[in-house]
Design a protein around this motif. Structure first.
Motif, PDB file in Angstrom:
ATOM      1  N   GLU A   1       8.845 -25.360  35.194  1.00 36.39           N
ATOM      2  CA  GLU A   1       8.997 -24.626  33.736  1.00 36.39           C
ATOM      3  C   GLU A   1      10.114 -23.684  33.616  1.00 36.39           C
ATOM      4  OE1 GLU A   1       6.268 -24.536  35.901  1.00 36.39           O
ATOM      5  OE2 GLU A   1       4.554 -25.575  34.833  1.00 36.39           O
ATOM      6  N   TYR A   2      10.328 -22.725  34.699  1.00 33.56           N
ATOM      7  CA  TYR A   2      11.301 -22.124  34.682  1.00 33.56           C
ATOM      8  C   TYR A   2      12.680 -22.561  34.861  1.00 33.56           C
ATOM      9  CZ  TYR A   2      14.145 -17.619  36.088  1.00 33.56           C
ATOM     10  OH  TYR A   2      14.980 -16.803  36.067  1.00 33.56           O
ATOM     11  N   CYS A   3      12.780 -23.836  35.479  1.00 35.39           N
ATOM     12  CA  CYS A   3      13.912 -24.338  35.544  1.00 35.39           C
ATOM     13  C   CYS A   3      14.353 -25.068  34.203  1.00 35.39           C
ATOM     14  CB  CYS A   3      13.824 -25.703  36.743  1.00 35.39           C
ATOM     15  SG  CYS A   3      15.523 -26.519  37.003  1.00 35.39           S
ATOM     16  N   THR A   4      13.293 -25.725  33.605  1.00 31.91           N
ATOM     17  CA  THR A   4      13.480 -26.302  32.322  1.00 31.91           C
ATOM     18  C   THR A   4      14.009 -25.114  31.314  1.00 31.91           C
ATOM     19  OG1 THR A   4      11.844 -28.009  32.613  1.00 31.91           O
ATOM     20  CG2 THR A   4      12.563 -27.273  30.257  1.00 31.91           C
ATOM     21  N   ASP A   5      13.653 -24.174  31.299  1.00 30.11           N
ATOM     22  CA  ASP A   5      13.969 -23.024  30.434  1.00 30.11           C
ATOM     23  C   ASP A   5      15.109 -22.424  30.886  1.00 30.11           C
ATOM     24  OD1 ASP A   5      13.512 -21.169  28.351  1.00 30.11           O
ATOM     25  OD2 ASP A   5      12.982 -19.408  29.672  1.00 30.11           O
ATOM     26  N   PHE A   6      15.470 -22.384  32.066  1.00 29.87           N
ATOM     27  CA  PHE A   6      17.123 -22.051  32.563  1.00 29.87           C
ATOM     28  C   PHE A   6      18.072 -23.116  31.931  1.00 29.87           C
ATOM     29  CE2 PHE A   6      20.210 -21.896  36.354  1.00 29.87           C
ATOM     30  CZ  PHE A   6      20.936 -21.029  35.779  1.00 29.87           C
ATOM     31  N   TRP A   7      17.739 -24.282  32.024  1.00 29.65           N
ATOM     32  CA  TRP A   7      18.598 -25.617  31.890  1.00 29.65           C
ATOM     33  C   TRP A   7      18.629 -25.316  30.087  1.00 29.65           C
ATOM     34  CZ3 TRP A   7      17.630 -29.806  28.201  1.00 29.65           C
ATOM     35  CH2 TRP A   7      18.657 -30.752  28.328  1.00 29.65           C
ATOM     36  N   HIS A   8      17.874 -24.920  29.307  1.00 29.28           N
ATOM     37  CA  HIS A   8      17.953 -24.884  28.108  1.00 29.28           C
ATOM     38  C   HIS A   8      18.682 -23.645  27.535  1.00 29.28           C
ATOM     39  CE1 HIS A   8      15.190 -27.967  26.150  1.00 29.28           C
ATOM     40  NE2 HIS A   8      14.201 -27.766  26.982  1.00 29.28           N
ATOM     41  N   ARG A   9      18.820 -22.667  28.206  1.00 25.56           N
ATOM     42  CA  ARG A   9      19.379 -21.357  27.762  1.00 25.56           C
ATOM     43  C   ARG A   9      20.786 -21.474  28.316  1.00 25.56           C
ATOM     44  NH1 ARG A   9      15.988 -17.492  25.501  1.00 25.56           N
ATOM     45  NH2 ARG A   9      13.804 -18.247  25.544  1.00 25.56           N
ATOM     46  N   CYS A  10      20.911 -21.933  29.847  1.00 24.21           N
ATOM     47  CA  CYS A  10      22.019 -21.369  30.545  1.00 24.21           C
ATOM     48  C   CYS A  10      22.544 -22.570  31.495  1.00 24.21           C
ATOM     49  CB  CYS A  10      21.848 -20.113  31.281  1.00 24.21           C
ATOM     50  SG  CYS A  10      21.021 -18.675  30.397  1.00 24.21           S
TER      51      CYS A  10
ATOM     52  N   PHE B   1      19.412 -31.777  36.825  1.00 24.93           N
ATOM     53  CA  PHE B   1      19.552 -30.692  36.793  1.00 24.93           C
ATOM     54  C   PHE B   1      18.373 -29.914  37.545  1.00 24.93           C
ATOM     55  CE2 PHE B   1      19.282 -26.281  35.412  1.00 24.93           C
ATOM     56  CZ  PHE B   1      20.650 -25.612  35.164  1.00 24.93           C
ATOM     57  N   CYS B   2      17.122 -30.227  37.146  1.00 23.68           N
ATOM     58  CA  CYS B   2      16.029 -29.781  38.060  1.00 23.68           C
ATOM     59  C   CYS B   2      15.572 -30.317  39.261  1.00 23.68           C
ATOM     60  CB  CYS B   2      14.934 -29.729  36.810  1.00 23.68           C
ATOM     61  SG  CYS B   2      15.088 -28.357  35.597  1.00 23.68           S
ATOM     62  N   ALA B   3      16.010 -31.558  39.402  1.00 28.70           N
ATOM     63  CA  ALA B   3      16.026 -32.294  40.435  1.00 28.70           C
ATOM     64  C   ALA B   3      16.901 -31.646  41.489  1.00 28.70           C
ATOM     65  CB  ALA B   3      16.449 -33.801  40.562  1.00 28.70           C
ATOM     66  N   LEU B   4      17.823 -31.008  41.334  1.00 31.18           N
ATOM     67  CA  LEU B   4      18.671 -30.418  42.158  1.00 31.18           C
ATOM     68  C   LEU B   4      17.965 -28.859  42.334  1.00 31.18           C
ATOM     69  CD1 LEU B   4      21.418 -29.871  44.015  1.00 31.18           C
ATOM     70  CD2 LEU B   4      22.189 -28.991  41.947  1.00 31.18           C
ATOM     71  N   LEU B   5      17.420 -28.183  41.389  1.00 29.32           N
ATOM     72  CA  LEU B   5      17.046 -26.736  41.793  1.00 29.32           C
ATOM     73  C   LEU B   5      15.458 -26.704  41.723  1.00 29.32           C
ATOM     74  CD1 LEU B   5      19.064 -25.032  38.886  1.00 29.32           C
ATOM     75  CD2 LEU B   5      19.571 -25.358  41.255  1.00 29.32           C
TER      76      LEU B   5
END
Length: 486
Positions: free
Chosen positions: A120-129, A152-156
């Motif tokens: 969830e945090y990764c998705t939020d990070f992707w949307h914003r930054c 993006f989130c597969a990496l992080l």
């Protein structure tokens, strides 16, 4: 106790003992594989780790500098939107669980450039930054996946929901009493045993090279030294094989053999290691201290043809071989040699240990730096007896019976009190064992004293030994039924 060394429990496996203030399932660890700590000074940037974590103020300054380099690419609105994410992500190097967040504990996978995030945090990070990824990784190729949330989130993303960030901060079990060492209702600390190696034959030493590879090395009394990778797997070929040279025998309790290995403090650049072993030369038993250099073709093997003998000491008997090598924080090599064997140090008027012209029953200190040309070692100028014509200049301390294992005190993490002290267990004769702090010129009493007790009453009161009193021990001596030798 006559130096029989707890070998029965070490025949087949090597165990690590941990004082465990946390649950066995969790494992706080820093990126350098060391335990977390309380920073000497409060952190001002990664403040959530001020009480316990993996950063001191110097490491925090490096993180802060990196943060501002990244933020220079943003205008004010970007600063407001992304600043908190970037700071939090960079500060995970300070987390007490940093090794897990960065996958540093698994030698089979590359260490992450960024900490593992919760989904969830990764998705939020992707949307914003999302555009910050290439700045944080310092890898232009990651620009290609910034537009794709799945890549993006597969990496992080870290799939372990207990340890991913930010869940790791709020997990009650992982953070309960983190950094606290507490006793149970009966006053005992929990000890955990973890097997790190097995199928060994009389392992006598386990060391690391401090070269950044995170390998560890185990020496067997027969003459083998084995290299282990961080994931626990053993290199098939021995790091060193001296079985054809080492003097030992098949009977239980033989104190001779390969006894220690120590790496040069700058092993990464010098490639030099030092070994302590028993050898027979023309039917004469000796202790040999040798230097080996790393093979130019294989980083997991010492060159067997590179042996350079630093020192040989004739052993009048087969026991009391000592056996410790270590480097102090002063950079000098310390060598701990037993009194020559038999019982009661019966050699000469005062015994070997009180005779400063003998190397037996001594702690030696030599300088092996820059020794590629010239003698294999030099004498440190502040060795205590360099100006005494009746003493060997290598002698650093004397009155030693059979110091078998010693350690360098890393000191209090906050005050550094005690840093650099040498702590040694010395095997007693019949009644007492002892633990000593080794000091320059110290006399540890043997054979006049066994611990605090007079062993040789005539020698105890002999004023010819000098006006100094025998050096103070670190703790009370122990009856052998209570404590085995260290």
């Amino acid at each position: 106790m006559n130096g029989v060394r707890f070998q029965a429990l070490l025949q087949s496996c090597w165990l690590l003992v941990f004082v465990s203030p946390w649950l066995v399932g969790s494992h706080p660890q820093c990126l350098d594989y060391k335990p977390p700590f309380k920073p000497p000074e409060p952190l001002t940037f990664c403040t959530e780790y001020s009480q316990f974590g993996c950063c001191d103020s110097e490491q925090e300054q490096l993180i802060m500098r990196r943060y501002y380099l990244v933020m220079d690419f943003f205008d004010y609105s970007g600063y407001v939107a992304c600043g908190k994410y970037i700071r939090s992500i960079l500060c995970q190097e300070c987390s007490p669980y940093a090794a897990h967040l960065y996958d540093a504990e698994d030698a089979n996978t590359p260490m992450r450039k960024l900490p593992g995030l919760c989904g969830e945090y990764c998705t939020d990070f992707w949307h914003r930054c999302r555009s910050t990824l290439s700045l944080l990784t310092e890898d232009d190729e990651t620009v290609e996946i910034e537009a794709d949330r799945d890549k993006f989130c597969a990496l992080l993303e870290l799939k372990d929901r207990d340890y991913c960030y930010p869940n790791v901060l709020t997990n009650a079990e992982l953070n309960a009493d983190l950094g606290a060492v507490r006793t149970d209702p009966e006053g005992c600390l929990q000890l955990c045993l973890q097997e790190v190696a097995n199928l060994l034959r009389n392992p006598v030493a386990m060391v690391h090279a401090n070269d950044g590879t995170h390998r560890f090395f185990i020496a067997e009394q027969l003459g083998y030294v084995w290299a282990y990778l961080p994931n626990g797997s053993r290199i098939d070929k021995p790091f060193l094989n001296l079985t054809n040279a080492v003097l030992t025998s098949p009977w239980a309790g033989d104190e001779r053999g390969f006894l220690c290995v120590a790496f040069h403090p700058r092993y990464k650049s010098t490639g030099k290691a030092y070994v302590y072993y028993s050898v027979s030369v023309k039917r004469e038993e000796r202790i040999r201290i040798s230097e080996f250099t790393l093979s130019v073709n294989d980083m997991n093997v010492l060159d067997p043809t590179s042996e350079r003998i630093l020192l040989e000491v004739v052993e009048p008997a087969s026991n009391h071989n000592g056996g410790q090598l270590l480097f102090g924080y002063d950079g000098y090599l310390y060598i701990f040699i037993g009194d020559g064997g038999k019982a009661g140090d019966p050699f000469g008027e005062f015994g070997n240990a009180q005779n400063k012209s003998s190397l037996l029953g001594k702690v030696l200190r030599v300088d092996v730096d820059d020794n590629s040309s010239g003698p294999p070692y030099r004498i440190p100028p502040d060795n205590p007896f360099v100006k005494d014509s009746r003493a060997r200049p290598e002698v650093y301390a004397y009155g030693v019976r059979n110091m078998w294992r010693c350690s360098v005190d890393r000191g209090d993490r906050l005050t550094r009190t005690g840093r650099g002290r040498l702590l040694c267990g010395d095997v007693g004769q019949n009644k007492f064992e002892e633990v000593d702090i080794i000091t320059n010129g110290g006399n540890y009493g043997w054979r006049a004293k066994e611990g605090f007790s007079c062993y040789d009453k005539k020698l105890c009161s002999n004023s010819s030994l000098g006006k100094e009193t025998f050096s103070q021990r670190t703790a009370k001596t122990f009856h052998p039924d209570v404590l085995i030798s260290i």
